[in-house]
Design a protein around this motif. Structure first.
Motif, PDB file in Angstrom:
ATOM      1  N   MET A   1       0.654  -1.279  -0.092  1.00  0.00           N
ATOM      2  CA  MET A   1       0.478   0.171   0.074  1.00  0.00           C
ATOM      3  C   MET A   1       0.971   1.214   0.036  1.00  0.00           C
ATOM      4  O   MET A   1       1.800   1.856   0.825  1.00  0.00           O
ATOM      5  N   ALA A   2       0.379   2.695  -0.876  1.00  0.00           N
ATOM      6  CA  ALA A   2       0.986   3.897  -1.008  1.00  0.00           C
ATOM      7  C   ALA A   2       1.540   4.209   0.437  1.00  0.00           C
ATOM      8  O   ALA A   2       0.071   4.433   0.707  1.00  0.00           O
ATOM      9  N   GLN A   3       2.446   4.817   0.493  1.00  0.00           N
ATOM     10  CA  GLN A   3       2.443   6.032   2.069  1.00  0.00           C
ATOM     11  C   GLN A   3       2.431   7.781   1.268  1.00  0.00           C
ATOM     12  O   GLN A   3       3.104   7.185   0.590  1.00  0.00           O
ATOM     13  N   LEU A   4       1.507   8.359   1.808  1.00  0.00           N
ATOM     14  CA  LEU A   4       1.978   9.543   2.012  1.00  0.00           C
ATOM     15  C   LEU A   4       2.805  10.027   2.530  1.00  0.00           C
ATOM     16  O   LEU A   4       3.847   9.523   3.156  1.00  0.00           O
ATOM     17  N   PRO A   5       3.586  11.318   1.687  1.00  0.00           N
ATOM     18  CA  PRO A   5       4.922  12.211   1.769  1.00  0.00           C
ATOM     19  C   PRO A   5       4.401  12.203   3.213  1.00  0.00           C
ATOM     20  O   PRO A   5       3.615  12.444   3.696  1.00  0.00           O
ATOM     21  N   SER A   6       5.623  12.424   3.687  1.00  0.00           N
ATOM     22  CA  SER A   6       5.316  12.858   5.428  1.00  0.00           C
ATOM     23  C   SER A   6       4.992  13.873   6.052  1.00  0.00           C
ATOM     24  O   SER A   6       4.304  14.556   6.894  1.00  0.00           O
ATOM     25  N   GLU A   7       5.796  14.876   4.990  1.00  0.00           N
ATOM     26  CA  GLU A   7       5.134  16.239   5.203  1.00  0.00           C
ATOM     27  C   GLU A   7       3.819  16.631   4.890  1.00  0.00           C
ATOM     28  O   GLU A   7       2.832  17.329   5.292  1.00  0.00           O
ATOM     29  N   LEU A   8       2.922  15.891   3.387  1.00  0.00           N
ATOM     30  CA  LEU A   8       1.438  15.454   3.944  1.00  0.00           C
ATOM     31  C   LEU A   8       1.339  15.374   5.030  1.00  0.00           C
ATOM     32  O   LEU A   8      -0.116  15.821   4.887  1.00  0.00           O
ATOM     33  N   ALA A   9       1.286  14.265   5.464  1.00  0.00           N
ATOM     34  CA  ALA A   9       0.603  13.496   6.671  1.00  0.00           C
ATOM     35  C   ALA A   9       0.700  14.411   7.910  1.00  0.00           C
ATOM     36  O   ALA A   9      -0.422  14.276   8.500  1.00  0.00           O
ATOM     37  N   GLU A  10       1.350  15.093   8.213  1.00  0.00           N
ATOM     38  CA  GLU A  10       0.982  16.221   9.065  1.00  0.00           C
ATOM     39  C   GLU A  10       0.836  17.130   8.724  1.00  0.00           C
ATOM     40  O   GLU A  10      -0.224  17.619   9.996  1.00  0.00           O
ATOM     41  N   LEU A  11       0.353  18.346   7.673  1.00  0.00           N
ATOM     42  CA  LEU A  11      -0.430  19.264   7.630  1.00  0.00           C
ATOM     43  C   LEU A  11      -1.658  17.824   7.704  1.00  0.00           C
ATOM     44  O   LEU A  11      -2.332  18.976   8.299  1.00  0.00           O
ATOM     45  N   ILE A  12      -2.380  16.930   7.166  1.00  0.00           N
ATOM     46  CA  ILE A  12      -3.396  16.490   7.508  1.00  0.00           C
ATOM     47  C   ILE A  12      -3.398  16.591   8.618  1.00  0.00           C
ATOM     48  O   ILE A  12      -4.770  16.464   9.449  1.00  0.00           O
ATOM     49  N   ALA A  13      -2.950  15.726   9.423  1.00  0.00           N
ATOM     50  CA  ALA A  13      -2.626  15.607  10.856  1.00  0.00           C
ATOM     51  C   ALA A  13      -3.268  17.455  11.790  1.00  0.00           C
ATOM     52  O   ALA A  13      -4.019  17.252  12.791  1.00  0.00           O
ATOM     53  N   SER A  14      -2.728  17.715  11.477  1.00  0.00           N
ATOM     54  CA  SER A  14      -2.860  19.132  12.035  1.00  0.00           C
ATOM     55  C   SER A  14      -4.144  19.744  11.209  1.00  0.00           C
ATOM     56  O   SER A  14      -4.086  21.427  11.892  1.00  0.00           O
ATOM     57  N   ALA A  15      -4.870  19.819  10.547  1.00  0.00           N
ATOM     58  CA  ALA A  15      -6.022  20.450   9.741  1.00  0.00           C
ATOM     59  C   ALA A  15      -6.926  20.228  11.566  1.00  0.00           C
ATOM     60  O   ALA A  15      -6.805  19.191  12.074  1.00  0.00           O
TER      61      ALA A  15
END
Length: 75
Positions: A1-15
Motif C-alpha cells: 500500500m502506498a504511503q503519504l509523504p511525511s510532510e503531507l501526513a503532518e499537514l493532514i494531521a494538523s488540520a
C-alpha cells in the motif's frame, strides 16, 4: 500500500477537523427595520463606530428578528 509523504501526513494531521464557516469580512450586516428588507449589508468600512453591525445575515436576523427569523433570512 502506498504511503503519504511525511510532510503531507503532518499537514493532514494538523488540520482543524471543524473549520469555522466562511465569513466575508469586507461586508457587514445591519438591521434596516423595513418590511421588504429586514437586514441589509454594506462595506465594513462604511460603518460608523456607533452603528450596530453583524458578521452575517444569519447573525443579524437571529439578534434582531428572532421572532421571525425565517422571513428575515428570505428577504
Amino acid at each position: 500500500m502506498a504511503q503519504l509523504p511525511s510532510e503531507l501526513a503532518e499537514l493532514i494531521a494538523s488540520a482543524d477537523p471543524t473549520p469555522e464557516r466562511y465569513v466575508d469580512k469586507s461586508l457587514r450586516f445591519y438591521p434596516t427595520y423595513s418590511e421588504d428588507n429586514t437586514c441589509s449589508s454594506k462595506s465594513a468600512k462604511a460603518f460608523e463606530s456607533w452603528e450596530e453591525s453583524f458578521d452575517s445575515l444569519e447573525d443579524c436576523c437571529e439578534a434582531i428578528f428572532s421572532w421571525d427569523i425565517d422571513t428575515c433570512l428570505l428577504r
